[in-house]
Design an enzyme around this catalytic site. Structure first.
Site, PDB file in Angstrom:
ATOM      1  N   SER A 141     -13.612   6.988 -37.437  1.00 54.46           N
ATOM      2  CA  SER A 141     -14.846   7.519 -38.046  1.00 54.46           C
ATOM      3  C   SER A 141     -15.292   6.564 -39.137  1.00 54.46           C
ATOM      4  CB  SER A 141     -14.564   8.892 -38.663  1.00 54.46           C
ATOM      5  OG  SER A 141     -15.627   9.291 -39.504  1.00 54.46           O
ATOM      6  N   TYR A 155      -9.433  14.813 -43.486  1.00 54.37           N
ATOM      7  CA  TYR A 155     -10.093  14.231 -42.305  1.00 54.37           C
ATOM      8  C   TYR A 155     -10.248  12.715 -42.480  1.00 54.37           C
ATOM      9  CZ  TYR A 155     -13.668  13.230 -38.817  1.00 54.37           C
ATOM     10  OH  TYR A 155     -14.349  12.684 -37.765  1.00 54.37           O
TER      11      TYR A 155
HETATM   12  N1  LIG Z   1     -19.587  13.886 -34.343  1.00 56.42           N
HETATM   13  C1  LIG Z   1     -19.455  12.989 -35.298  1.00 56.42           C
HETATM   14  O1  LIG Z   1     -20.398  12.780 -36.113  1.00 56.42           O
HETATM   15  C2  LIG Z   1     -18.208  12.174 -35.414  1.00 56.42           C
HETATM   16  C3  LIG Z   1     -18.203  11.121 -36.325  1.00 56.42           C
HETATM   17  C4  LIG Z   1     -17.064  10.361 -36.454  1.00 56.42           C
HETATM   18  C5  LIG Z   1     -15.961  10.620 -35.672  1.00 56.42           C
HETATM   19  N2  LIG Z   1     -15.992  11.660 -34.793  1.00 56.42           N
HETATM   20  C6  LIG Z   1     -14.789  11.898 -33.981  1.00 56.42           C
HETATM   21  O2  LIG Z   1     -15.145  12.056 -32.632  1.00 56.42           O
HETATM   22  C7  LIG Z   1     -14.151  12.822 -31.968  1.00 56.42           C
HETATM   23  C8  LIG Z   1     -14.830  13.891 -31.134  1.00 56.42           C
HETATM   24  O3  LIG Z   1     -15.456  14.820 -32.012  1.00 56.42           O
HETATM   25  P1  LIG Z   1     -16.814  15.559 -31.684  1.00 56.42           P
HETATM   26  O4  LIG Z   1     -17.798  15.173 -32.716  1.00 56.42           O
HETATM   27  O5  LIG Z   1     -17.146  15.384 -30.255  1.00 56.42           O
HETATM   28  O6  LIG Z   1     -16.382  17.079 -31.998  1.00 56.42           O
HETATM   29  P2  LIG Z   1     -16.282  18.351 -31.036  1.00 56.42           P
HETATM   30  O7  LIG Z   1     -17.571  18.580 -30.320  1.00 56.42           O
HETATM   31  O8  LIG Z   1     -15.764  19.429 -31.911  1.00 56.42           O
HETATM   32  O9  LIG Z   1     -15.205  17.925 -29.952  1.00 56.42           O
HETATM   33  C9  LIG Z   1     -13.842  17.835 -30.266  1.00 56.42           C
HETATM   34  C10 LIG Z   1     -13.070  17.713 -28.977  1.00 56.42           C
HETATM   35  O10 LIG Z   1     -11.680  17.572 -29.298  1.00 56.42           O
HETATM   36  C11 LIG Z   1     -10.963  18.522 -28.544  1.00 56.42           C
HETATM   37  N3  LIG Z   1      -9.790  18.979 -29.279  1.00 56.42           N
HETATM   38  C12 LIG Z   1      -9.716  19.465 -30.535  1.00 56.42           C
HETATM   39  N4  LIG Z   1      -8.459  19.837 -30.822  1.00 56.42           N
HETATM   40  C13 LIG Z   1      -7.711  19.586 -29.702  1.00 56.42           C
HETATM   41  C14 LIG Z   1      -6.367  19.783 -29.350  1.00 56.42           C
HETATM   42  N5  LIG Z   1      -5.476  20.313 -30.209  1.00 56.42           N
HETATM   43  N6  LIG Z   1      -5.959  19.401 -28.116  1.00 56.42           N
HETATM   44  C15 LIG Z   1      -6.828  18.863 -27.238  1.00 56.42           C
HETATM   45  N7  LIG Z   1      -8.126  18.657 -27.500  1.00 56.42           N
HETATM   46  C16 LIG Z   1      -8.560  19.036 -28.723  1.00 56.42           C
HETATM   47  C17 LIG Z   1     -11.914  19.687 -28.276  1.00 56.42           C
HETATM   48  O11 LIG Z   1     -11.570  20.334 -27.056  1.00 56.42           O
HETATM   49  P3  LIG Z   1     -10.892  21.783 -26.930  1.00 56.42           P
HETATM   50  O12 LIG Z   1     -11.337  22.594 -28.109  1.00 56.42           O
HETATM   51  O13 LIG Z   1     -11.414  22.295 -25.621  1.00 56.42           O
HETATM   52  O14 LIG Z   1      -9.436  21.504 -26.902  1.00 56.42           O
HETATM   53  C18 LIG Z   1     -13.232  18.930 -28.081  1.00 56.42           C
HETATM   54  O15 LIG Z   1     -13.369  18.519 -26.750  1.00 56.42           O
HETATM   55  C19 LIG Z   1     -13.222  13.354 -33.050  1.00 56.42           C
HETATM   56  O16 LIG Z   1     -12.059  12.581 -33.109  1.00 56.42           O
HETATM   57  C20 LIG Z   1     -14.042  13.192 -34.307  1.00 56.42           C
HETATM   58  O17 LIG Z   1     -13.242  13.068 -35.464  1.00 56.42           O
HETATM   59  C21 LIG Z   1     -17.089  12.453 -34.647  1.00 56.42           C
END
Ligand SMILES: NC(=O)c1ccc[n+]([C@@H]2O[C@H](COP(=O)([O-])OP(=O)(O)OC[C@H]3O[C@@H](n4cnc5c(N)ncnc54)[C@H](OP(=O)(O)O)[C@@H]3O)[C@@H](O)[C@H]2O)c1
Length: 249
Positions: A141, A155
């Site tokens: 991130s 985080y």
């Molecule tokens: N969106 C942003 O602005 C942003 C920015 C920087 C970094 N990121 C990173 O991008 C990645 C994806 O995040 P996102 O924004 O797409 O959020 P999201 O929509 O909340 O998706 C998170 C994903 O991770 C999975 N997950 C969470 N806990 C888990 C577990 N214990 N076991 C297996 N899967 C798990 C969830 O699936 P289930 O709940 O079905 O398990 C979901 O598919 C993360 O690492 C986040 O830190 C996001």
């Protein structure tokens, strides 16, 4: 195509789902996992309607069940024949200021974003070392570059650790056919930030995921996506006074 068989963790929503859609458009075979199997089943149907020539395999996986991480990655490798790229994407953002009674939430974020990422990297690299090729992609991130307060404290620390982990693995396998990239997304709309209204430079999921896939395919050591403004802004963020960083969370 250079990397045809791609495994994505956390593929049931947000960035994982969005990247799966972009890779399906490019004709990739996909191995997708997350805890919510119903979401993965729906996504599989959507991906096959986008590109019926792709092979899509899915499995439920809680990345905090470390033995299952190894099992599921190996099962995906066996189903697709080989894995060309693994995207360690599963993550969460629960937490609160340290010392305010939310250790359970901070610990859950630390375990999911970092300890489980080690398990995923171990499982992927074991396969890549055996194959003598592969591309490990860790989704860190932009918040990895500084310390942040409140819900972002742990985080941001997990993401800094993931960036460091990526570099260590990369140095370990330099001069081999195995590549290691660390992607630092800026703010992209997804479930992780759906309740946060004011987010600087936030982009919609489609725009963000297109930028992520473009960055991943360049296979650089470190990338910032979308590149505008984050490829430049991360330098400013690194030297910004703490008062400015304080305003950001
Ligand atoms: N969106 C942003 O602005 C942003 C920015 C920087 C970094 N990121 C990173 O991008 C990645 C994806 O995040 P996102 O924004 O797409 O959020 P999201 O929509 O909340 O998706 C998170 C994903 O991770 C999975 N997950 C969470 N806990 C888990 C577990 N214990 N076991 C297996 N899967 C798990 C969830 O699936 P289930 O709940 O079905 O398990 C979901 O598919 C993360 O690492 C986040 O830190 C996001």
């Amino acid at each position: 195509m250079k990397r045809r068989n791609i495994l994505i963790t956390g593929a049931s929503s947000g960035l994982g789902k969005g990247m799966a859609i972009e890779f399906a458009k490019k004709g990739c075979n996909l191995a997708l996992c997350a805890r919510r199997l119903d979401r993965l089943e729906e996504l599989k149907t959507e991906l096959l309607s986008i590109n019926p020539n792709c092979r899509i395999v899915i499995s439920s996986l809680d990345v905090n069940d470390h033995n299952r991480v190894f099992e599921v990655f190996r099962q995906f490798r066996d189903e697709l024949g080989q894995l060309d790229r693994v995207i360690v994407n599963a993550g969460m953002g629960k937490g609160a200021s340290i010392g305010t009674g939310y250790f359970h939430a901070n610990k859950q974020t630390a375990e999911t974003n970092f300890v489980a990422a080690i398990a995923q990297a171990e499982a992927a690299m074991e396969i890549f070392r055996h194959q003598n090729f592969g591309h490990l992609v860790n989704i860190s991130s932009i918040s990895a570059v500084r310390g942040f307060r409140r819900a972002m404290t742990v985080y941001a620390a997990t993401k800094a650790a993931l960036t460091s982990l990526s570099e260590g693995i990369r140095i370990d396998v330099m001069h081999t056919p195995i590549k290691v990239s660390c992607i630092h997304p800026g703010f992209i709309r997804s479930e992780i930030n759906e309740t946060v209204e004011k987010v600087p430079f936030i982009v919609d999921t489609d725009t963000g995921c297109k930028a992520l896939v473009k960055a991943i395919e360049k296979e650089k050591a470190n990338s910032y996506a979308p590149s505008w403004p984050w490829a430049w802004l991360h330098w400013l963020l690194r030297v910004a006074p703490v008062g400015v960083v304080r305003q950001m969370s």
